[in-house]
Scaffold this motif. Structure first.
Motif, PDB file in Angstrom:
ATOM      1  N   TYR A  44      -9.148 -12.819 -22.318  1.00 26.70           N
ATOM      2  CA  TYR A  44      -9.403 -12.751 -23.762  1.00 26.70           C
ATOM      3  C   TYR A  44     -10.230 -13.937 -24.254  1.00 26.70           C
ATOM      4  O   TYR A  44     -11.043 -13.803 -25.164  1.00 26.70           O
ATOM      5  CB  TYR A  44      -8.086 -12.627 -24.539  1.00 26.70           C
ATOM      6  CG  TYR A  44      -7.569 -11.197 -24.521  1.00 26.70           C
ATOM      7  CD1 TYR A  44      -8.261 -10.197 -25.195  1.00 26.70           C
ATOM      8  CD2 TYR A  44      -6.417 -10.856 -23.827  1.00 26.70           C
ATOM      9  CE1 TYR A  44      -7.813  -8.888 -25.166  1.00 26.70           C
ATOM     10  CE2 TYR A  44      -5.954  -9.559 -23.797  1.00 26.70           C
ATOM     11  CZ  TYR A  44      -6.647  -8.566 -24.469  1.00 26.70           C
ATOM     12  OH  TYR A  44      -6.212  -7.284 -24.443  1.00 26.70           O
ATOM     13  N   GLU A  45     -10.001 -15.090 -23.651  1.00 27.88           N
ATOM     14  CA  GLU A  45     -10.823 -16.243 -24.057  1.00 27.88           C
ATOM     15  C   GLU A  45     -12.279 -15.993 -23.689  1.00 27.88           C
ATOM     16  O   GLU A  45     -13.192 -16.308 -24.463  1.00 27.88           O
ATOM     17  CB  GLU A  45     -10.302 -17.536 -23.423  1.00 27.88           C
ATOM     18  CG  GLU A  45      -9.068 -18.062 -24.167  1.00 27.88           C
ATOM     19  CD  GLU A  45      -8.530 -19.377 -23.614  1.00 27.88           C
ATOM     20  OE1 GLU A  45      -9.000 -19.804 -22.536  1.00 27.88           O
ATOM     21  OE2 GLU A  45      -7.640 -19.954 -24.267  1.00 27.88           O
ATOM     22  N   GLY A  46     -12.478 -15.399 -22.527  1.00 29.17           N
ATOM     23  CA  GLY A  46     -13.842 -15.061 -22.090  1.00 29.17           C
ATOM     24  C   GLY A  46     -14.475 -14.026 -23.017  1.00 29.17           C
ATOM     25  O   GLY A  46     -15.634 -14.141 -23.417  1.00 29.17           O
ATOM     26  N   LEU A  47     -13.670 -13.022 -23.391  1.00 32.85           N
ATOM     27  CA  LEU A  47     -14.144 -11.965 -24.287  1.00 32.85           C
ATOM     28  C   LEU A  47     -14.645 -12.563 -25.602  1.00 32.85           C
ATOM     29  O   LEU A  47     -15.745 -12.277 -26.074  1.00 32.85           O
ATOM     30  CB  LEU A  47     -12.989 -10.990 -24.557  1.00 32.85           C
ATOM     31  CG  LEU A  47     -13.303  -9.754 -25.379  1.00 32.85           C
ATOM     32  CD1 LEU A  47     -14.053  -8.734 -24.535  1.00 32.85           C
ATOM     33  CD2 LEU A  47     -12.008  -9.136 -25.914  1.00 32.85           C
ATOM     34  N   LEU A  48     -13.807 -13.439 -26.167  1.00 34.37           N
ATOM     35  CA  LEU A  48     -14.158 -14.037 -27.452  1.00 34.37           C
ATOM     36  C   LEU A  48     -15.409 -14.911 -27.319  1.00 34.37           C
ATOM     37  O   LEU A  48     -16.281 -14.892 -28.192  1.00 34.37           O
ATOM     38  CB  LEU A  48     -12.981 -14.871 -27.976  1.00 34.37           C
ATOM     39  CG  LEU A  48     -13.127 -15.342 -29.429  1.00 34.37           C
ATOM     40  CD1 LEU A  48     -13.116 -14.153 -30.380  1.00 34.37           C
ATOM     41  CD2 LEU A  48     -12.019 -16.316 -29.804  1.00 34.37           C
ATOM     42  N   ARG A  49     -15.471 -15.647 -26.192  1.00 33.53           N
ATOM     43  CA  ARG A  49     -16.664 -16.491 -25.964  1.00 33.53           C
ATOM     44  C   ARG A  49     -17.927 -15.636 -25.950  1.00 33.53           C
ATOM     45  O   ARG A  49     -18.928 -15.981 -26.553  1.00 33.53           O
ATOM     46  CB  ARG A  49     -16.519 -17.244 -24.635  1.00 33.53           C
ATOM     47  CG  ARG A  49     -16.407 -18.754 -24.826  1.00 33.53           C
ATOM     48  CD  ARG A  49     -16.580 -19.546 -23.538  1.00 33.53           C
ATOM     49  NE  ARG A  49     -16.087 -18.920 -22.331  1.00 33.53           N
ATOM     50  CZ  ARG A  49     -14.833 -19.001 -21.878  1.00 33.53           C
ATOM     51  NH1 ARG A  49     -13.931 -19.683 -22.555  1.00 33.53           N
ATOM     52  NH2 ARG A  49     -14.468 -18.403 -20.752  1.00 33.53           N
ATOM     53  N   ASN A  50     -17.839 -14.482 -25.278  1.00 32.42           N
ATOM     54  CA  ASN A  50     -18.996 -13.598 -25.203  1.00 32.42           C
ATOM     55  C   ASN A  50     -19.386 -13.046 -26.568  1.00 32.42           C
ATOM     56  O   ASN A  50     -20.566 -12.928 -26.881  1.00 32.42           O
ATOM     57  CB  ASN A  50     -18.715 -12.432 -24.251  1.00 32.42           C
ATOM     58  CG  ASN A  50     -18.850 -12.871 -22.800  1.00 32.42           C
ATOM     59  OD1 ASN A  50     -19.702 -13.709 -22.480  1.00 32.42           O
ATOM     60  ND2 ASN A  50     -17.996 -12.341 -21.933  1.00 32.42           N
ATOM     61  N   ILE A  51     -18.384 -12.696 -27.350  1.00 28.24           N
ATOM     62  CA  ILE A  51     -18.683 -12.177 -28.694  1.00 28.24           C
ATOM     63  C   ILE A  51     -19.347 -13.258 -29.531  1.00 28.24           C
ATOM     64  O   ILE A  51     -20.353 -13.026 -30.202  1.00 28.24           O
ATOM     65  CB  ILE A  51     -17.389 -11.658 -29.368  1.00 28.24           C
ATOM     66  CG1 ILE A  51     -16.884 -10.403 -28.649  1.00 28.24           C
ATOM     67  CG2 ILE A  51     -17.631 -11.362 -30.846  1.00 28.24           C
ATOM     68  CD1 ILE A  51     -15.534  -9.903 -29.115  1.00 28.24           C
ATOM     69  N   LYS A  52     -18.774 -14.456 -29.466  1.00 29.55           N
ATOM     70  CA  LYS A  52     -19.323 -15.557 -30.268  1.00 29.55           C
ATOM     71  C   LYS A  52     -20.749 -15.897 -29.842  1.00 29.55           C
ATOM     72  O   LYS A  52     -21.549 -16.402 -30.640  1.00 29.55           O
ATOM     73  CB  LYS A  52     -18.434 -16.796 -30.155  1.00 29.55           C
ATOM     74  CG  LYS A  52     -17.176 -16.702 -31.025  1.00 29.55           C
ATOM     75  CD  LYS A  52     -16.170 -17.776 -30.685  1.00 29.55           C
ATOM     76  CE  LYS A  52     -16.267 -18.942 -31.641  1.00 29.55           C
ATOM     77  NZ  LYS A  52     -15.096 -19.855 -31.484  1.00 29.55           N
ATOM     78  N   MET A  94     -23.046 -13.856 -29.096  1.00 24.86           N
ATOM     79  CA  MET A  94     -24.056 -12.911 -29.579  1.00 24.86           C
ATOM     80  C   MET A  94     -24.782 -13.509 -30.774  1.00 24.86           C
ATOM     81  O   MET A  94     -24.148 -14.104 -31.650  1.00 24.86           O
ATOM     82  CB  MET A  94     -23.389 -11.588 -29.988  1.00 24.86           C
ATOM     83  CG  MET A  94     -22.730 -10.874 -28.814  1.00 24.86           C
ATOM     84  SD  MET A  94     -21.836  -9.411 -29.364  1.00 24.86           S
ATOM     85  CE  MET A  94     -21.138  -8.876 -27.812  1.00 24.86           C
ATOM     86  N   PRO A  95     -26.113 -13.353 -30.826  1.00 24.59           N
ATOM     87  CA  PRO A  95     -26.876 -14.032 -31.889  1.00 24.59           C
ATOM     88  C   PRO A  95     -26.508 -13.571 -33.298  1.00 24.59           C
ATOM     89  O   PRO A  95     -26.635 -14.328 -34.250  1.00 24.59           O
ATOM     90  CB  PRO A  95     -28.328 -13.672 -31.562  1.00 24.59           C
ATOM     91  CG  PRO A  95     -28.273 -12.533 -30.607  1.00 24.59           C
ATOM     92  CD  PRO A  95     -26.978 -12.629 -29.878  1.00 24.59           C
ATOM     93  N   GLN A  96     -26.037 -12.311 -33.445  1.00 28.94           N
ATOM     94  CA  GLN A  96     -25.700 -11.823 -34.784  1.00 28.94           C
ATOM     95  C   GLN A  96     -24.326 -12.292 -35.244  1.00 28.94           C
ATOM     96  O   GLN A  96     -23.914 -11.997 -36.360  1.00 28.94           O
ATOM     97  CB  GLN A  96     -25.723 -10.286 -34.814  1.00 28.94           C
ATOM     98  CG  GLN A  96     -27.100  -9.687 -34.764  1.00 28.94           C
ATOM     99  CD  GLN A  96     -27.547  -9.447 -33.325  1.00 28.94           C
ATOM    100  OE1 GLN A  96     -26.963 -10.004 -32.362  1.00 28.94           O
ATOM    101  NE2 GLN A  96     -28.586  -8.643 -33.153  1.00 28.94           N
ATOM    102  N   VAL A  97     -23.586 -12.952 -34.374  1.00 32.62           N
ATOM    103  CA  VAL A  97     -22.218 -13.335 -34.716  1.00 32.62           C
ATOM    104  C   VAL A  97     -22.183 -14.790 -35.167  1.00 32.62           C
ATOM    105  O   VAL A  97     -22.714 -15.673 -34.498  1.00 32.62           O
ATOM    106  CB  VAL A  97     -21.281 -13.119 -33.517  1.00 32.62           C
ATOM    107  CG1 VAL A  97     -19.908 -13.720 -33.798  1.00 32.62           C
ATOM    108  CG2 VAL A  97     -21.167 -11.631 -33.221  1.00 32.62           C
TER     109      VAL A  97
END
Ligand SMILES: Nc1ncnc2c1ncn2[C@@H]1O[C@H](COP(=O)(O)OP(=O)(O)OP(=O)(O)O)[C@@H](O)[C@H]1O
Ligand SMILES: [Mg+2]
Lengths: 221, 394
Positions: B76-84, B86-89
């Motif tokens: 989940y930490e990895g998931l959140l890192r990936n979302i963050k 993203m340039p639109q985030v």
């Protein structure tokens, strides 16, 4: 005291025109006790209403205490009635939801008076008609004669110069009627009140100073 | 004259009782409507407390096979890192299901100086939550990594809870206990009030707790603050990314502005229903007053004629009838106000006394207005009665 000049009253309904009063001229002196007689529908009540400023004549002029009345507005008429006139009706017209004393006080409510003054004047008026012991009763708890005495007390409580009575004994038996008549005569004699009374009873009429007879809206006597 | 009218009404109290009860009832209903409306309005004018315009909510459910906490945390930490990344985030963080404008609620309690405070909304949040929602700290600080390793139990509360627990002064550094009064919790920050239940609902007491890694077993929401230019194309990319990462999970992306609109509608339903009921009742009462006065005038023609004969002018007759109606209303309203003031006195619904008093004021004005309007016309009719005619009927 009351002066009628060429009074005419026409009632118009959709298809009938009734000439209720036809050219009546009448002068009533101060302190006079006048009775009005005539068959039913001849215009007696109409005449009294016009004297009492409850209805305006179609033509002619009324003066009361030397004052012309045709130019008074609704408020002034009301004040005039309140101060100069007292009314007595065949059917009493008491307010059944008010005690006798409150009924008698009624005319004073439309004047500048304190509650205490009203109370006192009403009590005095009731004493005059012999009903001091019925002040807290409601009208429905009284006999017809007693009710009419309450109505008389109400008519005299404001000390008017004129009393207009429309068949005051019409609903009463002769004994009670005589009682009422006695009270009116007393008022006339002792207080000098001018009284105009409509009646169907010759005996009553004979006790008054003058009799006026109407027939079909015209004065015949 | 007033005393006279009181007497007249009092002596007719039996005939008038139905009308008195009817006016009383409509006053109580109007009181409820106005209390509801005033409260909603007061809430409405308060700031919402967050910048929700570009915040999305990702709903997911944990379908990962592994029960191992460490690998869950890593995932989940990895998931959140990936979302963050993203340039639109702009920012993103995990949250318990009670995200803003959702019907999910979690409630708990705390103990302050031995006194229990209940109905405290519990939010499980992470370090990114504050920034993602765009809320502001009124004092102290939000959570950071250090809080994960510190021994002491710490918490962040909202302003409403702070005032309830500690009054007007500062709360940072102060302690309260858990609901069962077993351990101490230190306040490290006070965040501004957030209207989680939409524009019209009262802000409740809120406590924000930093979840520990075991929460990844059951967490189901990610809040994502996106750039203003984030579009549908990005949304579908984000969706695909989530679906790829979490096979078999039900992924749904919602937008907070849409959730707010939907939730507002939902919270206004009772007010609308109440208003409809009130409208019917008011029409009923208005017709009742109108009818009774109308009937009275016809029944009381003799009395009206008599009053005219003994000195009442047309206008005084009509003002008498209007006054009678207003006095009658006053009887009802005195009784009604007596009941209504019990609400603030007994603090029935936890609304402020100001809301109740304003509602009483509005309801009084409203009922008087209705009664006045309904009595003016019958009063005018009464003034038009010819005394000579009325006195010779019967
Ligand atoms: N408001 C009215 N509209 C139309 N006609 C009326 C009205 N009032 C009275 N009249 C008519 O005027 C005439 C006189 O009526 P009034 O009431 O004066 O008679 P009255 O002499 O008092 O009769 P009674 O002895 O029966 O009381 C009657 O023909 C009556 O029908
Ligand atoms: Mg007559």
């Amino acid at each position: 005291m009351i002066s009628l000049q060429n009074i005419e009253k026409v009632y118009r309904t959709t298809n009938i025109e009734t000439l209720a009063l036809n050219n009546i001229s009448l002068d009533i002196a101060k302190g006079e006790f006048l009775s009005v007689m005539g068959p039913s529908g001849c215009g007696k009540s109409t005449l009294l209403n016009i004297m009492g400023l409850l209805d305006a004549p179609s033509r002619g002029q009324i003066k009361i205490s030397d004052q012309t009345t045709d130019n008074l507005n609704d408020k002034q008429l009301a004040k005039f009635r309140n101060q100069k006139l007292g009314f007595i009706f065949q059917s009493y017209h008491l307010i059944n939801d008010l005690q006798v004393l409150d009924n008698v006080e009624l005319p004073l409510l439309y004047r500048d008076t304190t509650a205490k003054e009203r109370r006192q004047l009403a009590a005095e008026a009731l004493e005059k008609v012999g009903l001091s012991n019925r002040m807290k009763h409601f009208p429905t708890q009284l006999s017809g004669g007693q009710r009419q005495r309450v109505a008389i007390a109400r008519a005299i409580v404001g000390r008017p110069e004129i009393i207009l009575a429309d068949e005051p004994t019409g609903n009463l038996d002769s004994a009670m009627g005589n009682e009422i008549m006695e009270i009116l005569l007393q008022l006339n004699q002792n207080d000098g009140t001018t009284i105009v009374m409509v009646t169907h009873d010759e005996h009553m009429a004979q006790k008054t100073h003058r009799l006026v007879r109407l027939f079909d809206g015209s004065q015949v006597l | 004259m007033l005393k006279h009218l009181f007497k007249l009404i009092w002596n007719k109290k039996k005939q008038n009782s139905l009308l008195i009860v009817e006016i009383l009832l409509s006053f109580m209903v109007m009181f409820a409507v106005f209390a509801f409306a005033v409260n909603s309005y007061q809430n409405y004018v308060k700031p919402i407390g967050i910048k929700y315009e570009h915040v999305w909510v990702i709903n997911y459910n944990n379908t990962l096979k592994t029960q191992n906490s460490d690998s869950l945390t890593m995932f989940y930490e990895g998931l959140l890192r990936n979302i963050k990344a993203m340039p639109q985030v702009v920012d993103a963080g995990f949250s318990s299901t009670n995200v803003p404008f959702s019907s999910a609620h979690m409630s708990g309690g705390i103990t302050v100086n031995g006194k229990r405070i209940t109905y405290v909304n519990q939010f499980n949040v992470d370090d990114n939550y504050l920034n993602t929602l765009g809320a502001t700290m009124l004092e102290g600080r939000w959570y950071n990594k250090q809080d994960g390793i510190s021994k002491e139990k710490v918490t962040v509360i909202n302003n409403t809870l702070k005032e309830k627990a500690f009054g007007k002064g500062s709360a940072v550094g102060k302690y309260f206990n858990d609901y069962d009064n077993k351990f101490k919790i230190k306040v490290i920050g006070v965040v501004n009030d957030i209207k989680f239940d939409g524009d019209y609902q009262t802000v409740g007491l809120s406590q924000y707790n930093r979840f520990d890694t075991s929460a990844y077993h059951w967490l189901q929401r990610i809040l994502v603050k996106v750039q203003p230019n984030a579009d549908a194309a990005f949304e579908s990319r984000l969706y695909k990314f989530m679906a790829n990462q979490m096979k078999n999970s039900n992924i749904e992306i919602e937008h907070l502005p849409n959730k707010l609109v939907a939730y507002n509608k939902f919270t206004l339903v009772p007010l609308i229903i109440l208003s409809i009921v009130a409208a019917f009742l008011i029409i009923n009462v208005a017709l009742g007053i109108f009818g009774v006065l109308w009937y009275n005038i016809n029944k009381r023609r003799g009395e009206i004629g008599l009053r005219r004969a003994i000195g009442a002018s047309g206008s005084s007759v009509s003002s008498q009838l209007v006054s009678e109606a207003l006095i009658l209303a006053t009887f009802s309203l005195i009784i009604g106000t007596f009941f209504a003031v019990q609400f603030p006195l007994l603090n029935v619904f936890d609304l402020s006394a100001g809301v109740y008093l304003t509602a009483i004021g509005f309801a009084l004005i409203f009922i008087y207005f209705i009664v006045l309007v309904c009595s003016l016309y019958p009063g005018k009719q009464a003034a038009a009665i010819y005394p000579a005619v009325a006195l010779h009927e019967e």
